[in-house]
Design a protein around this motif. Structure first.
Motif, PDB file in Angstrom:
ATOM      1  N   LEU A   1       0.836  -1.195   0.000  1.00 33.27           N
ATOM      2  CA  LEU A   1       0.000   0.000   0.000  1.00 33.27           C
ATOM      3  C   LEU A   1       0.875   1.251   0.000  1.00 33.27           C
ATOM      4  O   LEU A   1       0.630   2.220  -0.745  1.00 33.27           O
ATOM      5  CB  LEU A   1      -0.943   0.000   1.223  1.00 33.27           C
TER       6      LEU A   1
ATOM      7  N   VAL B   1      -7.030   6.490   0.392  1.00 32.98           N
ATOM      8  CA  VAL B   1      -6.134   5.795   1.320  1.00 32.98           C
ATOM      9  C   VAL B   1      -6.409   6.152   2.774  1.00 32.98           C
ATOM     10  O   VAL B   1      -6.539   5.285   3.613  1.00 32.98           O
ATOM     11  CB  VAL B   1      -4.660   6.086   0.967  1.00 32.98           C
TER      12      VAL B   1
ATOM     13  N   GLU C   1      -8.252   2.969   2.513  1.00 39.15           N
ATOM     14  CA  GLU C   1      -7.621   1.641   2.574  1.00 39.15           C
ATOM     15  C   GLU C   1      -6.843   1.435   3.869  1.00 39.15           C
ATOM     16  O   GLU C   1      -6.952   0.408   4.518  1.00 39.15           O
ATOM     17  CB  GLU C   1      -6.673   1.445   1.376  1.00 39.15           C
TER      18      GLU C   1
END
Lengths: 336, 682
Positions: free
Chosen positions: A8, A32, A39
């Protein structure tokens, strides 16, 4: 988990550096780090499910990743805004905001200009009432009753007695009654005549008159003084011209002209082909006037002059119609 | 006076062009105002003769000046030899009013149009040819400046002439068909029964020369200028004759003029002298004036060639009589009544030498530091302040009228009345303005009608009223605002409409410029000198000196003004009396300030000004500033209430204030405000 986090971080770092503007960057940030379902947020929320022994280590890593992403975003954001600041140039041709400043009326500006010129030569301003007695307006100034000299000034009378002063000369009389010679004074102000309003006449207009009384004042001083005024008004090349005339309160009397600055006397449209611009009247103070104010007891002579401010202002600014001065159209007031 | 260039050239053989002649006459003091071509080879000069130069209202008078100026001879007119014989019966009752009267009887031989040359000269000089006899009298009037009158002798009762004052109510029918009722201040020519002419002004209809006239009496006289002028003005009858008599016609001219006319009448075969002259009146004693050449040179500031001066003076009829030591004595001819003393002669000397020869010098003598009248200085100060505040100055006329004042709803102050113009030129200008409001509203209308709608104007001017027997002239300042105060701009397309607070802000600014911030207050209600929507009085040192507010909308509409109009008119003297010249330095604070905000809820009727003034007064010396920064009403604060956001600034000149002491000070002040104004802290 660890791999997931590192992947990530790597992907996000690429996306951040690839973002071309603030909104793209913002998109990445929300995807994100978004509070609801970013995420990284989702990963952090799922940490509770990890075995207790893994938690401290992963927790530490999550914080590091978050800090790195935030730092990358903020660095990119800064970079993007810098680029933007250079690219967006304000349109400097747009009209600016003018400061709001007004203007005194042309007549008063010209008056002040003349006052300042004479102030520099030792003259002080005196003022007087606009409604006068016939005594101050005429008799003290050697206008005999039943004399055609009174026709030189069509007079407006006050019902019940008094006149609207036809010139500012009564101020000279009042001043002499209150002061001893030597004297240097000017008296600007409003004057009145029985004239119908047209392009060159008005029942109300403005004058400035001057008076100098001292031992041995000469007629050449009058000419010199007026020449100095002309130079200060029109520049060093300006010349004055005296012509014989008649006023009851001066002897000798003169009209004074300024030789047309535009054509130097040859005649042009500025001076109406006359080669000269008629400015006003002047002369040496009449003994009758000195007698009326009790100055005959001093061994003095005097000079006096007067001129129309409105006409002078019109000539200076090339205004063809006197009515414009009193109409007060803002475009005129702001334009001259 | 209109005069023919050719006629002048026939008298003095000069060579210069009409244009040059016009310039030279102007420089001699005979200003040529107009020059027009006339016929094929002539020009008409319109010469403006000043009232002192009655002697120049004639061709020969002007020619005399020209001949001396060009050094050329001048042709004298031909006169009839003095006839002898019995004189007509003439009586002069008062020689002060008629210093000389000559009359002679002539027999008319023919009555017909004049010869062409005479008609042309008369027309060139602006006179209408009538018949040979009348034309000759007019010709002599223009040529020599001597007015003449011919009476039909057979129409005179008793065939005699009496020069006397009119009796009250006596009537006369003039040549121009007007009938007048006379008074004892009129001088008339009468026969045994009735007036037949207004002396020096106009003849009567009945005794006028006509086809039936066989014998005529030709009058040539000198009348008192003042009485001719009074009569001429009293009845509004102005003639070429009265114009000349008002300016003075000399003793000797009367006989010369008559003899000239008789010569012309004889030469043309128009009429014949049959008897001698009646000539009444005594020749005046000759007059002389002495001058001191050195004194005149000093007075004019120029060197003179006295031989030339003396010869030129002689040329215009002022001969040197004697030279005694330093003094020159000149004889003054009877056609120059304007020459009375040395200064008058000095003017002639300067005029003949040429004013252009006077050098330029600068006054020497005493120099004192000049000090302007305070009112002048103050007006300049006001103008500077107001223009820097964005206002434009107007200049309106000082007159108004009843209708205009009523339109504004003007009410006169107690005990004062309007001042009327005795001889107004139009209905518009009948009253001297007691207020500048109507003039200013008219200026707004002028602009708004031309789509100039955003206006911030002021004027400083005098207003006039009568207080009892006393005329009161007050110098006032009027300021008016309408339309946008912030103009439209691409960054702010709507601009910003001004309101009362823009006007009061200007007054506050002006007060601060005059160092009167703490002295000017807005109190009570007023009427703005016109009907007001809302207005308040302006006070200084306990004295009301004006009003400010919003003009009533019906008044504004009467002037085509749709946007609200804000206006203040105030007297200047009270402001000037209190204004301070110099600001005393207030030390710049060295220690930090502590601010506190307060949201105070009070009844809507409580005035903000009072609250702020109370806070300033009660706040103690550490309270440096009190400022209103917010104001609102509405649902949130409840009906009939308003909330004021007030900022307080505490500061000491000696130390840094602590939070605790400010809290204590502020709390006390807030308590006072709450209890004084029955308010509540929000």
């Amino acid at each position: 988990m660890r791999e997931k986090l590192l992947a990530l971080l790597e992907r996000t770092a690429e996306e951040v550096s690839g973002a071309q503007d603030i909104s793209a960057l913002e998109e990445v940030r929300v995807r994100v780090l978004g509070r609801k379902d970013g995420e990284l947020t989702v990963i952090m929320r799922s940490m509770g499910k990890l075995p207790a022994e893994e938690r401290p280590e992963i927790g530490k890593l999550v914080n590091q990743v978050k800090a790195q992403i935030e730092e990358a975003i903020s660095a990119r954001k800064e970079a993007l805004s810098e680029v933007k600041a250079v690219e967006v140039v304000p349109d400097l041709t747009l009209p600016g905001r003018r400061p709001r400043v007004g203007r005194a009326h042309l007549i008063n500006r010209v008056t002040d200009q003349l006052v300042d010129i004479f102030h520099g030569m030792g003259f002080e301003v005196a003022l007087g009432p606009e409604v006068e007695s016939e005594y101050y307006n005429f008799e003290c100034l050697n206008f005999p009753p039943d004399h055609p000299a009174r026709d030189m000034q069509d007079t407006l009378y006050v019902k019940g007695g008094g006149v609207f002063r036809t010139h500012t000369s009564p101020v000279q009389i009042r001043y002499m009654l209150e002061h001893q010679p030597p004297i240097r004074m000017v008296c600007p102000g409003r004057v009145f005549r029985a004239d119908v309003v047209d392009a060159s006449h008005s029942p109300v207009f403005h004058q400035i008159e001057g008076l100098l009384v001292d031992k041995m004042v000469r007629m050449s001083d009058l000419k010199g003084l007026l020449a100095e005024m002309a130079k200060q008004l029109y520049g060093a090349g300006a010349k004055v011209n005296l012509r014989p005339s008649f006023f009851p309160f001066t002897e000798p009397s003169a009209e004074f002209d300024i030789v047309c600055v535009n054509c130097e006397g040859a005649g042009c449209s500025t001076c109406g082909q006359k080669g000269r611009i008629e400015i006003g009247g002047a002369g040496m103070v009449h003994q009758e006037v000195f007698q009326a104010v009790g100055y005959d007891k001093y061994d003095v002579t005097g000079l006096a002059f007067g001129l129309g401010i409105d006409r002078l202002a019109m000539m200076m600014c090339k205004i063809g119609d006197l009515r414009l001065l009193f109409e007060n159209d803002l475009r005129f007031l702001a334009g001259v | 006076m209109k005069v023919s260039y050719k006629w002048l050239r026939d008298v003095v053989p000069f060579e210069v062009s009409a244009e040059q002649l016009a310039d030279d006459l102007t420089m001699l003091g005979l200003e040529v105002e107009g020059l027009e071509p006339w016929g094929e080879d002539d020009h008409i000069l319109d010469v403006q003769i000043t009232p002192n130069r009655g002697d120049c209202v004639s061709v020969l008078g002007i020619a005399r000046e020209i001949s001396v100026h060009y050094g050329l001879p001048m042709e004298s007119p031909q006169l009839l030899q003095m006839p002898k014989g019995e004189s007509p019966k003439v009586t002069v009752e008062d020689y002060d009013l008629c210093p000389r009267y000559t009359g002679i009887v002539l027999e008319v031989e023919k009555l017909e149009p004049s010869p062409v040359w005479m008609q042309m000269r008369l027309e060139a000089c602006g006179l209408r040819p009538i018949n040979n006899i009348v034309d000759i009298t007019n010709y002599v009037l223009v040529e020599m400046g001597q007015p003449l009158h011919a009476f039909d002798m057979d129409m005179l009762a008793g065939g005699e002439i009496i020069v006397r004052r009119a009796e009250e109510g006596e009537r006369i029918l003039l040549i121009e068909e007007r009938e007048l009722s006379l008074c004892s201040d009129d001088l008339v020519i009468a026969d045994r029964e009735k007036p037949v002419a207004l002396a020096g002004v106009m003849g009567g209809r009945e005794s006028e020369i006509s086809e039936k006239t066989r014998r005529m009496i030709l009058e040539s006289a000198s009348f008192n200028p003042a009485i001719v002028r009074r009569t001429s003005r009293r009845y509004g009858v102005v003639s070429d004759s009265s114009y000349r008599f008002e300016r003075g016609v000399g003793y000797s001219s009367a006989m010369d003029g008559s003899l000239r006319a008789c010569w012309l009448l004889h030469e043309s075969g128009s009429a014949k002298v049959v008897r001698g002259y009646a000539d009444l009146g005594e020749a005046p004693a000759s007059r002389s004036i002495s001058l001191d050449p050195a004194g005149v040179q000093n007075f004019l500031g120029m060197e003179l060639n006295w031989d030339e001066v003396i010869s030129k003076l002689a040329g215009i009829g002022i001969p040197l009589l004697s030279r005694k030591g330093d003094a020159l004595t000149f004889e003054v001819p009877d056609f120059r009544p304007d020459l009375k003393d040395e200064a008058d002669l000095a003017e002639e000397v300067a005029r003949l030498a040429g004013y252009d020869k006077i050098p330029e010098s600068f006054p020497s003598g005493t120099f004192r530091a000049p000090k302007h009248a305070p009112m002048y200085i103050f007006q300049r100060r006001l103008r500077d302040a107001l223009t820097s505040a964005g206002l434009f100055e107007t200049a309106t006329l000082s007159f108004t009228n009843r209708r205009e004042l009523d339109r504004c709803g003007y009410t006169l102050p107690e005990g004062e009345s309007l001042i009327y113009v005795e001889n107004p030129l139009s209905e518009e200008f009948t009253v001297m303005r007691p207020t500048m409001v109507p003039s200013m509203l008219a200026v707004l209308r002028h602009n708004v009608n031309r789509k100039v709608e955003d206006l911030a104007l002021f004027e400083i001017g005098n207003t006039y009223t009568m207080k009892g027997e006393e005329l009161v002239e007050r110098t006032k300042l009027i300021i008016t605002l309408t339309g946008r105060i912030v103009p439209r701009h691409w960054s702010f397309p709507q601009g910003f409409l001004g309101d009362t607070y823009d006007l009061s802000g200007i007054i506050e600014f002006l007060a601060s410029e005059l160092n009167l911030s703490k002295d000017i207050t807005f109190e009570g209600k007023g009427d703005l000198y016109c009907r007001a929507e809302s207005a308040t009085g302006l006070y200084i040192a306990g004295r009301r000196f004006g009003y400010m507010g919003q003009v009533a909308s019906d008044v504004a509409r009467a002037y085509d003004l749709e946007n609200p109009v804000f206006l203040t008119e105030l007297e200047i003297i009270p402001l000037m009396d209190c204004a301070r010249e110099v600001r005393i330095y207030q030390p710049v604070p060295q220690f930090p300030a502590v601010e506190r905000d307060l949201a105070l809820l009070v009844d809507e009727g409580v005035s903000a000004g009072e609250i702020l003034a109370f806070a300033r007064k009660e706040g103690g010396e550490l309270l440096r500033e009190v400022r209103l920064f917010d104001l609102f009403t509405g649902k949130k604060v409840g009906k009939g209430k308003k909330s004021l956001g007030i900022n307080f600034l505490y500061q000491s000149e000696e130390r840094t204030l602590t939070d605790e002491e400010v809290n204590e000070l502020h709390r006390k002040l807030v308590d006072k405000l709450v209890s004084k104004f029955k308010g509540r802290v929000r």
